[in-house]
Design an enzyme around this catalytic site. Structure first.
Site, PDB file in Angstrom:
ATOM      1  N   ARG A 183      48.245   0.718  33.377  1.00 23.22           N
ATOM      2  CA  ARG A 183      47.652   1.970  33.816  1.00 23.22           C
ATOM      3  C   ARG A 183      47.914   3.113  32.834  1.00 23.22           C
ATOM      4  O   ARG A 183      47.173   4.075  32.749  1.00 23.22           O
ATOM      5  CB  ARG A 183      48.246   2.315  35.177  1.00 23.22           C
ATOM      6  N   LYS A 209      59.165   2.048  58.865  1.00 25.00           N
ATOM      7  CA  LYS A 209      59.117   0.808  58.117  1.00 25.00           C
ATOM      8  C   LYS A 209      60.086  -0.164  58.784  1.00 25.00           C
ATOM      9  O   LYS A 209      61.236   0.192  59.021  1.00 25.00           O
ATOM     10  CB  LYS A 209      59.580   1.103  56.683  1.00 25.00           C
ATOM     11  N   GLU A 241      53.000   6.098  36.623  1.00 24.47           N
ATOM     12  CA  GLU A 241      53.264   5.461  35.329  1.00 24.47           C
ATOM     13  C   GLU A 241      52.775   6.315  34.162  1.00 24.47           C
ATOM     14  O   GLU A 241      53.442   6.401  33.121  1.00 24.47           O
ATOM     15  CB  GLU A 241      52.606   4.072  35.282  1.00 24.47           C
TER      16      GLU A 241
HETATM   17  C1  LIG Z   1      50.852   1.251  40.011  1.00 24.02           C
HETATM   18  C2  LIG Z   1      51.931   0.664  40.860  1.00 24.02           C
HETATM   19  N1  LIG Z   1      53.225   0.991  40.629  1.00 24.02           N
HETATM   20  C3  LIG Z   1      54.206   0.471  41.388  1.00 24.02           C
HETATM   21  C4  LIG Z   1      53.906  -0.390  42.395  1.00 24.02           C
HETATM   22  C5  LIG Z   1      55.011  -1.035  43.201  1.00 24.02           C
HETATM   23  N2  LIG Z   1      54.907  -0.668  44.617  1.00 24.02           N
HETATM   24  C6  LIG Z   1      54.386  -1.480  45.539  1.00 24.02           C
HETATM   25  S1  LIG Z   1      54.391  -0.840  47.057  1.00 24.02           S
HETATM   26  C7  LIG Z   1      55.174   0.554  46.523  1.00 24.02           C
HETATM   27  C8  LIG Z   1      55.550   1.631  47.478  1.00 24.02           C
HETATM   28  C9  LIG Z   1      54.445   1.945  48.406  1.00 24.02           C
HETATM   29  O1  LIG Z   1      54.879   2.931  49.298  1.00 24.02           O
HETATM   30  P1  LIG Z   1      53.861   3.505  50.347  1.00 24.02           P
HETATM   31  O2  LIG Z   1      52.503   3.600  49.726  1.00 24.02           O
HETATM   32  O3  LIG Z   1      54.422   4.730  50.940  1.00 24.02           O
HETATM   33  O4  LIG Z   1      53.747   2.336  51.426  1.00 24.02           O
HETATM   34  P2  LIG Z   1      54.892   1.709  52.345  1.00 24.02           P
HETATM   35  O5  LIG Z   1      55.338   0.445  51.682  1.00 24.02           O
HETATM   36  O6  LIG Z   1      56.002   2.699  52.470  1.00 24.02           O
HETATM   37  O7  LIG Z   1      54.206   1.444  53.632  1.00 24.02           O
HETATM   38  C10 LIG Z   1      55.399   0.498  45.145  1.00 24.02           C
HETATM   39  C11 LIG Z   1      56.073   1.530  44.358  1.00 24.02           C
HETATM   40  C12 LIG Z   1      52.553  -0.721  42.591  1.00 24.02           C
HETATM   41  N3  LIG Z   1      52.169  -1.582  43.539  1.00 24.02           N
HETATM   42  N4  LIG Z   1      51.598  -0.182  41.833  1.00 24.02           N
END
Ligand SMILES: Cc1ncc(C[n+]2csc(CCOP(=O)(O)OP(=O)(O)O)c2C)c(N)n1
Length: 663
Positions: free
Chosen positions: A417, A302, A389
């Protein structure tokens, strides 16, 4: 000198570039991301991590015929740059600009919209099943992060893939981070895969195998294998050192060890370096020929290519403006009020210190919800359950049955959700779970996936609910304190960002359930009477409108409703009977919201006083540069309140001339 990026107007141009040119393109894309987002901010870190992957995808597949389904889709900026949107790239997340997520209405290359995590595998599988039914031959590629695997829906999809389709390409983009560090057994498991020498060796063998093949032979050879119906292509690659004969080592065509994905009916290939462009291209070429579902596990960093982002992955997951050279972000102006999320987190620490029953739970958002304060101060009272969630809510319900009062901090939009869990587990059993719903209201730059505009409506129909909305940060603390004294489900909604700037008392006070606060009563001097009910942050707007209206000859009352369930029947009835017009103001959709509940109450009491409801219309609200712009566009403003009240009294709107400046 012209950049290759300037010449790329679509995936067809990516295909024309040579490998060294693509490597240069990757560098240019990184520069564009870093420079292009500096002014307005965005999801920089995740996008820096998928530069090579996105280039490889467009090199190998044919979007929009082939489909890329991105989980969350906050990492589609590179995809946008390569699919004809680079000229608008610097408008991303701003008014009339590109959306920060995949959006079907924005481009044919955005085949599936998202913003919430955990949906990509199911959506991609749906597309694959539809393709199979139709008998067409599109490739469906699903790109999901390691944190998507903390989410239940992802596993529901994985459970179905193997027996639903034979052609499905999953790419697990593993950077070990969610927004914060990824959590739980899955992240430990992925780490084991990454560090397991056996898998690393097999992945290296695969890489060498690809390298040794003369150009053009790969496709022919793999197609041949697919034609033969040999299932163990990857195994064979892994084992070919020992024998030229395909050895299906574990009987399932896997690498020989029960890898989670293989157990679930998919082939697993990895871990491979997600920044090695030629390797990614060859691997995707290989995946294209597979006649079985496959997951390719790629390792990425990242923030790759920007020191500050590598150093602070959480901060650079998504941020506002920053310095494109140093990554520094502007310091808050002295005297800026704290963010609601921090008031929530700090208050929770204080309350936990005095009340052993309180516990904090976040679903992968320790910073966004402010629960990081609790994690730091009282780590044994803090749980991060991952992007889960539904689990968070039921986990809290379980705790509540054991006498605890868990505080579940989830953004309003993500809590949607867990609706069934709120209904079936918490409300039906009348359990004392406290919900702190941050981002209730707009999340302007993110747009419709992230606006929290529906929670009053989706909660007020459920029995046993106590739902509140503080007018300022001090009242937020009072409401949290009050919630901790209830034996019923309680919900507190508050907005994103900076609070009102009022001092927060040392000792919060207990509020009377279902009791509104009359901020300013009528002067009873016989003038035109308007009662303004400003809910939550709209109370500030109501006060400003009241000052202006008073200056223009109206007698104005201002009420802070505090509770959306139960609403204060007495106060609403009193003003319903004494006012000439009632105005309800809410940072929520009008349909089924607070204003609707006032109308219902007045109707039950046969009070016919006109009610002007101000809130969000029955449509999805787009993204914009700021909340103020959207409020102005949709009339959630002081000016509109004044105009509507005047119109009610037959006074033309045009009379609103200059607004009085009120603090
Ligand atoms: C249902 C839900 N909960 C929380 C989030 C907040 N959120 C956005 S991106 C993320 C982390 C994503 O991590 P990953 O899928 O590993 O992708 P990366 O950003 O590390 O590439 C979170 C928790 C969300 N988008 N949707």
């Amino acid at each position: 000198m012209n950049r290759y990026l300037d010449m790329v107007d679509g995936p067809e141009h990516v295909k024309k570039l040579t490998l060294p040119q693509l490597q240069e393109l990757a560098g240019e894309v990184r520069e564009e991301l870093i420079g292009g987002l500096a002014k307005a901010g965005g999801h920089l870190g995740p996008n820096l991590g998928v530069v090579e992957l996105t280039i490889a995808l467009h090199r190998v597949f044919n979007s929009p015929k082939d489909k890329f389904v991105w989980d969350v889709s906050h990492q589609v900026y590179v995809h946008k740059l390569l699919t004809g949107r680079k000229d608008k790239f610097r408008t991303i997340r701003q008014t009339d600009g590109l959306n920060g997520f995949a959006l079907r209405s924005e481009s044919a290359h955005d085949c599936y919209g998202a913003g919430h995590a955990g949906t990509a595998l199911s959506a991609a599988l749906g597309m694959a099943a539809a393709r199979d039914k139709k008998g067409t031959d599109e490739n469906i590629v699903c790109i999901f992060g390691d944190a998507a695997l903390t989410n239940g829906i992802s596993f529901e999809a994985l459970n179905n893939i193997g027996h639903t389709t034979k052609k499905f390409i999953g790419i697990l983009n593993d950077n070990e981070w969610s927004i914060a560090k990824n959590v739980g057994a899955i992240s430990a498991y992925l780490n084991k895969l990454i560090t397991n020498p056996r898998y690393n060796k097999l992945a290296r063998d695969f890489e060498n195998f690809l390298k040794r093949l003369p150009k053009g032979e790969l496709a022919a050879r793999l197609a041949h294998k697919a034609g033969e119906g040999v299932k163990g292509a990857i195994s064979e690659v892994g084992m070919r050192q020992k024998s030229e004969v395909a050895i299906d080592a574990d009987g399932r065509g896997g690498f020989g060890n029960p890898v989670l994905f293989e157990e679930m009916g998919m082939r697993y290939l990895g871990p491979i370096d997600g920044h090695n462009l030629p390797l990614l291209i060859s691997t995707l070429e290989f995946a294209k020929t597979c006649d079985y579902p496959i997951v390719i596990h790629i390792l990425t960093q990242k923030g790759k290519g920007f020191d500050a982002a590598l150093k602070y992955p959480e901060k650079f997951h998504g941020l506002g403006p920053y310095d494109a050279k140093t990554g520094e972000t502007p310091a808050a102006k002295p005297g800026t009020a704290p963010a609601y999320q921090d008031v929530m987190g700090q208050t929770l620490v204080k309350l936990c210190q005095r009340d052993n029953r309180l516990i904090g739970i976040t679903a992968a958002m320790p910073t966004g919800t402010g629960l990081k304060h609790l994690e730091k101060a009282l780590p044994d009272r803090y749980y991060d359950v991952g992007i889960a969630e539904e689990h968070a809510v039921i986990f809290a319900a379980g705790m509540a049955t054991m006498g605890l009062h868990p505080v579940v901090a989830i953004y309003s939009t993500f809590l949607q959700r867990a609706y069934d869990c709120i209904h079936h587990d918490v409300c039906l059993q009348d359990l004392p779970v406290i919900f702190c719903m941050d981002r209730s209201g707009l999340s302007a730059n993110d747009g419709p996936t992230h606006h929290g505009l529906f929670d009053i409506a989706y909660l007020r129909c459920l029995p046993n609910v106590i739902a509140m909305a503080p007018a300022n940060e001090d009242e937020l603390a009072d409401m949290m304190f009050t919630a901790s004294h209830q034996n019923h489900p309680t919900f507190i909604r508050y907005p994103r960002g900076t609070a009102e700037g009022v001092p927060v008392k040392d000792q919060p006070k207990l509020l009377e359930i279902g009791k509104a606060e009359v901020v300013q009563n009528f002067a009873t001097n016989g003038k035109k009477k308007a009662a303004l009910f400003g809910l939550g942050p709209m109370n500030t707007i109501a006060r400003k409108a009241a000052t202006q209206l008073a200056a223009e000859g109206f007698d104005v009352a201002v009420i802070n409703p505090r509770f959306t369930k139960p609403i204060d029947a007495g106060t609403h009835e009193f003003f319903g009977r004494s006012a000439d017009v009632i105005v309800t103001l809410e940072d929520h959709v009008l349909m089924g919201g607070y204003g609707s509940s006032v109308l219902e109450l007045l109707s039950e009491k046969a009070i016919a006083t006109p009610v002007i409801r101000i809130g969000w219309p029955d449509q999805f609200i787009e993204h914009a540069s700021s909340q103020d712009e959207l409020r102005k566009k949709y009339g959630l403003t002081v000016e509109n309140i004044i105009a509507r009240v005047k119109a009610q009294f037959g006074e033309p709107e045009a009379k609103v001339t200059k607004l009085i400046d009120v603090a």
